[in-house]
Motif scaffolding. Structure first.
Motif, PDB file in Angstrom:
ATOM      1  N   LEU A 203       0.822  -1.206   0.000  1.00  0.00           N
ATOM      2  CA  LEU A 203       0.000   0.000   0.000  1.00  0.00           C
ATOM      3  C   LEU A 203       0.865   1.269   0.000  1.00  0.00           C
ATOM      4  O   LEU A 203       0.544   2.253  -0.674  1.00  0.00           O
ATOM      5  N   ILE A 204       1.951   1.234   0.738  1.00  0.00           N
ATOM      6  CA  ILE A 204       2.855   2.398   0.742  1.00  0.00           C
ATOM      7  C   ILE A 204       3.453   2.612  -0.645  1.00  0.00           C
ATOM      8  O   ILE A 204       3.575   3.746  -1.119  1.00  0.00           O
ATOM      9  N   CYS A 205       3.815   1.520  -1.305  1.00  0.00           N
ATOM     10  CA  CYS A 205       4.342   1.629  -2.670  1.00  0.00           C
ATOM     11  C   CYS A 205       3.298   2.203  -3.616  1.00  0.00           C
ATOM     12  O   CYS A 205       3.605   3.042  -4.467  1.00  0.00           O
ATOM     13  N   ALA A 206       2.048   1.776  -3.465  1.00  0.00           N
ATOM     14  CA  ALA A 206       0.970   2.296  -4.312  1.00  0.00           C
ATOM     15  C   ALA A 206       0.762   3.784  -4.082  1.00  0.00           C
ATOM     16  O   ALA A 206       0.527   4.547  -5.030  1.00  0.00           O
ATOM     17  N   VAL A 207       0.851   4.216  -2.828  1.00  0.00           N
ATOM     18  CA  VAL A 207       0.712   5.646  -2.525  1.00  0.00           C
ATOM     19  C   VAL A 207       1.825   6.444  -3.182  1.00  0.00           C
ATOM     20  O   VAL A 207       1.585   7.488  -3.808  1.00  0.00           O
TER      21      VAL A 207
END
Length: 406
Positions: free
Chosen positions: A243-247
């Motif tokens: 999720l952090i990578c997607a953000v």
């Protein structure tokens, strides 16, 4: 005392720093007592290890070999100190990592050197792999790596049957892209490597320029589609790292992706935002990650932070310009509290200051005297000199006159 003991005494005195010959002053059994002289301690001299012939100092991370090779103007000498292409390219990549500001000044020379060295398919594939590994393994090199790839894709002359530089680069990225589902579910190390690849691909999408059929510069369509599928893979396994990578990916490319999708009449960004909101409600991610996702949704609702002016010029007012009062003076009350033009009571307080200036109506701010002749204020000043001053002045005039006549 025999000669042997005398010799031993001399050696002892020399070792303790007493000058030779002073042994005569040492009192023996029959000698008369003398006043003891203070002993001066001899401080040992520290020998410096510094030398004018010492090798030149270089800070850690500085590659002397690289800069020496690139300082030569001769084409053949540029890579004479390197045994292999990999050594030369890796040295340049490390140099860019440490000094990214050198890109503009040294990239042309680097590309020219590669054109003289990369003359076979194997060498080109090796070059692509070196740059890919640097961009996906070294922190903060993804942007520089994307810029480097864009420049080489336009300036490398070799174009073998296996594909040119850009084609080989995209093929290498595709290998990692096809393992996206397994990578998002892998261990922590596998996920970190995959996330680095995702961010590098995002930088490639933003920086890799491709000429269209009409000569216009466009972005790689295949990368746009690839980023969309990578986002699907990241959200399909909503753990914190994914999720952090997607953000990060959407903060970097969200505005560009949404504009491109809107031009095609697609609502992909709306679908992604809806998916993010579902993740916030249902996923078992950490509280901080949910906060990041909500901030991303807020950023998108503000058009990714972009502000467009409705007209080329708009008159500034306190309502539409937050810096409207920037150039206004700042005053302080008697209590030391500052107030500016933005203060509601500014006009009233400012008027009080103007009234105070009426006490000195004949002076400007720079102290210029504006009073005219016959001013009553200055007429009241006594122009007569003090008696002592007057006497001294007359004496000075007489002495001056006497000297003049001589």
């Amino acid at each position: 005392m025999d000669l042997g003991s005398h010799s031993t005494l001399n050696e002892h005195l020399q070792q303790t720093g007493v000058p030779s010959g002073s042994q005569d002053k040492v009192s023996g059994p029959d000698s008369r007592p003398e006043v003891a002289e203070p002993q001066v301690s001899v401080v040992p001299v520290v020998t410096s290890k510094l030398s004018v012939k010492a090798p030149e100092f270089y800070p850690s991370g500085y590659n002397q070999n690289f800069n020496q090779n690139f300082a030569d103007s001769s084409f053949e000498d540029r890579y004479e100190g390197y045994l292999t292409l990999a050594e030369y390219v890796q040295d340049f990549l490390n140099h860019l990592t440490e000094q990214p500001g050198c890109f503009e000044t040294e990239i042309e020379l680097f590309a020219e050197t590669l054109n003289g060295w990369v003359t076979a398919d194997e060498a080109l594939q090796e070059l692509v792999e070196l740059i890919y590994q640097q961009a996906t393994s070294v922190p903060n090199f993804s942007y520089m790596g994307a810029r480097l790839c864009n420049y080489l894709s336009h300036h490398l002359t070799i174009s073998p049957q296996s594909g040119n530089f850009r084609q080989l680069l995209l093929q290498r990225c595709r290998t990692e892209y096809e393992n996206r589902d397994e990578a998002t579910k892998g261990d922590e190390t596998t996920q970190k490597q995959f996330h680095s690849f995702v961010l590098f691909l995002a930088e490639l999408y933003l920086n890799l320029e491709i000429k269209g059929t009409k000569g216009q510069v466009t972005r790689a369509e295949i990368l746009q589609e690839g980023l969309r599928e990578l986002l699907n893979a990241l959200f399909s396994n909503p753990v914190d790292g994914n999720l952090i990578c997607a953000v990060k990916l959407l903060k970097l490319t969200g505005s560009v992706l949404e504009d491109a999708w809107k031009e095609k009449g697609k609502n992909d960004m709306e679908e992604l935002i809806q998916r993010i909101e579902n993740v916030v409600l249902d996923a078992n991610c950490s509280r901080d990650v949910k906060h990041m996702l909500l901030k991303l949704v807020e950023l998108r609702s503000s058009n990714w932070g972009r502000v467009y002016g409705t007209s080329p010029y708009t008159e500034a007012t306190p309502e539409n310009d937050p810096n409207y009062f920037m150039n206004e003076p700042t005053f302080y009350t008697s209590d030391g509290v500052p107030f500016t033009a933005a203060d509601p009571d500014y006009q009233e307080k400012y008027q009080e200051l103007l009234e105070r200036e009426d006490f000195f109506p004949d002076y400007e701010e720079n102290g210029t005297d504006l009073s005219g002749p016959g001013d009553p204020y200055f007429d009241d000043i006594d122009d007569e000199m003090d008696p002592e001053i007057e006497e001294a002045y007359e004496k000075f005039c007489l002495e001056s006159e006497h000297k003049r006549k001589q």
